[in-house]
Write an enzyme that holds these catalytic residues in place. Structure first.
Site, PDB file in Angstrom:
ATOM      1  N   SER A 132       0.848  -1.190   0.000  1.00 17.79           N
ATOM      2  CA  SER A 132       0.000   0.000   0.000  1.00 17.79           C
ATOM      3  C   SER A 132       0.883   1.238   0.000  1.00 17.79           C
ATOM      4  CB  SER A 132      -0.963  -0.034   1.189  1.00 17.79           C
ATOM      5  OG  SER A 132      -1.875   1.040   1.096  1.00 17.79           O
ATOM      6  N   TYR A 146      -5.374   8.503  -5.973  1.00 16.59           N
ATOM      7  CA  TYR A 146      -4.397   7.527  -5.457  1.00 16.59           C
ATOM      8  C   TYR A 146      -4.699   7.209  -3.993  1.00 16.59           C
ATOM      9  CZ  TYR A 146       0.224   5.505  -4.331  1.00 16.59           C
ATOM     10  OH  TYR A 146       1.245   4.673  -3.923  1.00 16.59           O
ATOM     11  N   LYS A 150      -5.651   3.557  -2.304  1.00 20.95           N
ATOM     12  CA  LYS A 150      -4.832   2.910  -1.267  1.00 20.95           C
ATOM     13  C   LYS A 150      -5.596   2.805   0.070  1.00 20.95           C
ATOM     14  CE  LYS A 150      -0.970   2.008  -3.592  1.00 20.95           C
ATOM     15  NZ  LYS A 150      -0.536   0.621  -3.893  1.00 20.95           N
TER      16      LYS A 150
END
Ligand code: NAP
Length: 279
Positions: A132, A146, A150
């Site tokens: 991650s 993004y 994650k």
């Protein structure tokens, strides 16, 4: 009998470095990458099987899992490492860009995991390590897509870990934060960065945030090999630890998230990104 690991995204960076480290530790490695024309030089070639696997292409996933099992007899661990960062103001990103971010960073991980779980159950166990990011623990401006991917990966892995414990399968997260050297990540994020000239209202914010990120980037980066070492540790240490943080937390983001109230955490973060904003 040597153990076997399947790793995604081994053309560069953390994935590439992990191949060599696992092989040095005596493991067989199924090194997967999406472009067979970009196979890097792996040391210990006799222990390394290179296969095409695009996490957006389910048939390539099942073919790689099957071929790996056929060659080595079993797979003991999976490292979901492939990923990229779609950067840009949220308003500048169209739905396709965000979908693609999730297709690789979230649905890709789910599809590879789904493909390997029947094998892990049949052999009585296995380890899954998902790579991650600090961006899955704290939110940052200009990388909301993004971060969203994650954060999703973090929540997915934690939730899955309870289900899989019943099958003797351990799911874990390696969470690099603060930037990694010797990867193509930042070059690619810069190339994929989306800007939109119509969004002039953000100009002052963008200039200030870019300057802030510039100052942050001045810190020391970790090597891809160092992060790969933590990936190997997570796979091999026989523990039930869920999250492995990798980085010096120079800005205190992880500490603020873990040890502060939500109010204090947000005050800490706003100090970086909203310092001179009204209200
Ligand atoms: P990298 O050098 O860009 O490596 C990313 C790998 O993912 C490449 O091998 C890339 O393959 C692969 N990939 C991308 N899309 C794919 C797809 N659809 N199917 C299969 N493979 C795909 O960057 P890295 O830093 O080593 O990234 C590894 C992981 O670390 C990522 O999950 C990233 O989010 C995470 N991370 C990185 C940083 C950092 O500062 N670099 C910080 C925190 C977390 P191609 O060569 O074919 O594109």
């Amino acid at each position: 009998m040597p153990k076997t690991v399947l790793i995604t995204g081994t053309s560069s960076g953390v994935g590439y470095a992990s191949v060599d480290l696992f092989a040095e530790a005596g493991w067989n490695v199924i090194a997967t990458l999406r472009d067979p024309d970009k196979v890097p030089d792996f040391r210990h070639a006799d222990q390394v099987m290179v296969l095409r696997l695009d996490v957006e292409d389910i048939s390539s996933i099942t073919a790689a899992v099957d071929a790996g099992i056929a060659r080595f007899g079993r797979i003991d661990a999976l490292v979901n490492n492939a990923g990229f960062g779609q950067y840009g103001l949220f308003e500048a990103l169209d739905r396709d860009r965000i979908q693609r971010q999730f297709d690789v960073n979230v649905f890709g991980v789910m599809d590879v995991t789904r493909a390997i779980l029947p094998h892990f159950r049949a052999k009585g166990g296995g380890v899954i390590v998902n790579v991650s990011s600090g961006a899955g623990i704290f939110g940052l401006p200009m990388i909301s897509a993004y971060c969203a991917s994650k954060f999703a990966l973090d929540g997915f892995t934690e939730a899955l870990s309870y289900e899989l414990a019943s099958q003797n399968i351990i799911a874990k997260l390696v969470i690099p934060h603060g930037g990694i050297d010797q990867t193509r990540f930042h070059e690619r994020s810069a190339a994929d960065f989306v800007s939109d000239d119509r969004l002039k209202d953000y100009d002052a914010f963008l200039a200030r945030t870019r300057a802030m990120f510039g100052k942050m980037a001045g810190g020391r980066l970790m090597s891809a090999g160092y992060v790969a070492g933590v990936v190997v540790q997570a796979v091999t240490d026989d523990s039930r630890q869920l999250r492995y943080f990798v980085g010096d937390d120079a800005r205190g983001f992880i500490k603020a998230r873990q040890h502060n109230s939500d109010e204090d955490y947000m005050a800490h973060m706003r100090g970086f990104f909203e310092a001179d904003m009204p209200g």
